[in-house]
Design an enzyme around this catalytic site. Structure first.
Site, PDB file in Angstrom:
ATOM      1  N   ASN A 209       0.810  -1.272   0.060  1.00  0.00           N
ATOM      2  CA  ASN A 209      -0.074  -0.005   0.095  1.00  0.00           C
ATOM      3  C   ASN A 209       0.915   1.151  -0.080  1.00  0.00           C
ATOM      4  O   ASN A 209       2.028   1.298   0.185  1.00  0.00           O
ATOM      5  CB  ASN A 209      -0.900  -0.202   1.218  1.00  0.00           C
ATOM      6  N   ASP A 278      -3.792  -6.769   5.873  1.00  0.00           N
ATOM      7  CA  ASP A 278      -4.349  -7.544   6.548  1.00  0.00           C
ATOM      8  C   ASP A 278      -4.338  -8.988   6.090  1.00  0.00           C
ATOM      9  O   ASP A 278      -4.350 -10.168   6.806  1.00  0.00           O
ATOM     10  CB  ASP A 278      -6.063  -7.282   6.448  1.00  0.00           C
ATOM     11  N   PRO A 307      -1.737 -12.090  11.199  1.00  0.00           N
ATOM     12  CA  PRO A 307      -2.084 -11.800  12.742  1.00  0.00           C
ATOM     13  C   PRO A 307      -2.419 -10.274  12.917  1.00  0.00           C
ATOM     14  O   PRO A 307      -1.251  -9.452  12.361  1.00  0.00           O
ATOM     15  CB  PRO A 307      -0.818 -12.339  13.297  1.00  0.00           C
ATOM     16  N   ASP A 308      -3.157 -10.134  13.692  1.00  0.00           N
ATOM     17  CA  ASP A 308      -3.287  -8.433  14.042  1.00  0.00           C
ATOM     18  C   ASP A 308      -2.034  -8.163  14.897  1.00  0.00           C
ATOM     19  O   ASP A 308      -1.737  -9.028  15.898  1.00  0.00           O
ATOM     20  CB  ASP A 308      -4.583  -8.465  14.888  1.00  0.00           C
ATOM     21  N   ILE A 309      -1.608  -7.047  14.870  1.00  0.00           N
ATOM     22  CA  ILE A 309      -0.337  -6.465  15.728  1.00  0.00           C
ATOM     23  C   ILE A 309      -0.875  -5.810  16.728  1.00  0.00           C
ATOM     24  O   ILE A 309      -1.627  -4.894  16.685  1.00  0.00           O
ATOM     25  CB  ILE A 309       0.732  -5.745  14.875  1.00  0.00           C
TER      26      ILE A 309
END
Ligand SMILES: Cc1cc2nc3c(=O)[nH]c(=O)nc-3n(C[C@H](O)[C@H](O)[C@H](O)COP(=O)(O)O)c2cc1C
Length: 309
Positions: A209, A278, A307-309
């Protein structure tokens, strides 16, 4: 934190890098500092006082015997109005005079009358810099508490290659601000994430991104200026890591996740400014290999959650 007109006196001496001091003045004024300039008579042979007067919006001082107002003894009055003295560029000559207490022009006389926090940025030919006389003078100044910025190594104006180059003005500004900021985060550790992540499809293709990383880098810089110990975990950006932060470059979201987990328990504050992907693609080729277009009508990319940080 905003600086509120802290008063910096910039001493400019007669070296080829004097022209770069003009850029430093512009940066310091933009940072909110009140800048006054003292030039040595020799410095005026390299750059005119008018340049510095225009950039600093104040009268440049050169002559010990010509104060800016009749009721002032300039070297004494200015000493009382200075929060930080910066000598940049500092010639071998001014370093020798400062080390030994010679007071034969306005800048060297002012230095003795001032006695406060001082930063010097030596810049000169490599042989001059490495000469034992210069090194001894620098050692005397360091022992006295003067902050000495190491000159950079590289090609010099005289054609030599080695140490002696004037550091880049943004770096000098950073060191100036470091001396002026209140250290209200002293003793605190910050973990900041910044920039994008890259999720590779094969050895050369990736999904990412357009995050620039500017926000996280700015937060890290500010926390460092205020005295924190800062870990900056950043995906690929074009930014220079801020001076004094512990910079941990990463590529993928999984890598960022791992580095953050490693550091998490040892910090007081976590600021998550990274744009983390994501999902990551399932690899399209063996590790280190590129997938081939030949024989394919289209391409389905399968994604799995990061994984979400
Ligand atoms: C073209 C030229 C470039 C110079 N560059 C430097 C320099 O980068 N650093 C330095 O220490 N001296 C340099 N010098 C020598 C100084 O100008 C000289 O030592 C002078 O006495 C310094 O005076 P000041 O320290 O009072 O400004 C240079 C001289 C000339 C002619």
């Amino acid at each position: 934190m905003k600086l509120e007109g802290e008063r910096v006196t910039l001493g400019v001496t007669g070296g080829i890098a004097a022209y770069k001091a003009a850029e430093l003045v512009r940066l310091m004024v933009r940072a909110g500092l009140k800048v006054r300039i003292v030039m040595t008579p020799n410095a005026t042979r390299f750059v005119t006082p008018l340049t510095f007067q225009t950039l600093s919006l104040s009268q440049v001082r050169v002559d010990t015997f010509e104060p800016v107002a009749p009721d002032r003894v300039e070297h004494v009055a200015l000493a009382q109005e200075t929060d930080l003295l910066v000598v940049a560029p500092a010639t071998a000559n001014i370093l020798a005079k400062m080390a030994r207490g010679v007071a034969d022009d306005l800048l060297s006389t002012f230095y003795l009358a001032y006695g406060g926090t001082t930063l010097v940025a030596p810049a000169m030919n490599t042989q001059m810099y490495l000469h034992p006389a210069t090194q001894e003078n620098l050692e005397i100044l360091r022992k006295r508490g003067v902050v000495v910025l190491e000159p950079q190594e590289g090609e010099l104006a005289c054609g030599d290659y080695g140490p002696g180059r004037f550091p880049e003005p943004p770096y000098i500004l950073e060191r100036v601000l470091d001396l002026l900021y209140q250290k209200d985060f002293h003793g605190k550790a910050f973990l900041v994430t910044a920039g994008p992540t890259r999720e590779y499809l094969d050895a050369v293709r990736f999904i990412s991104n357009p995050s620039s990383g500017k926000m996280g880098f700015a937060i890290a810089r500010e926390a460092r200026r205020r005295g924190a110990r800062v870990y900056l975990v950043a995906g690929p950006t074009h930014l220079e890591p801020p001076w004094g932060v512990e910079y941990i470059p990463v590529t993928s979201a999984q890598e960022m996740y791992q580095r953050v987990l490693d550091l998490y328990s040892g910090v007081d504050v976590v600021i998550k400014a990274a744009a983390v992907a994501d999902f990551r693609p399932k690899p399209l080729a063996e590790e280190g290999a590129k997938f081939k277009k030949e024989g394919r009508e289209g391409l389905l990319i399968e994604l799995e959650a990061n994984p979400d940080i």
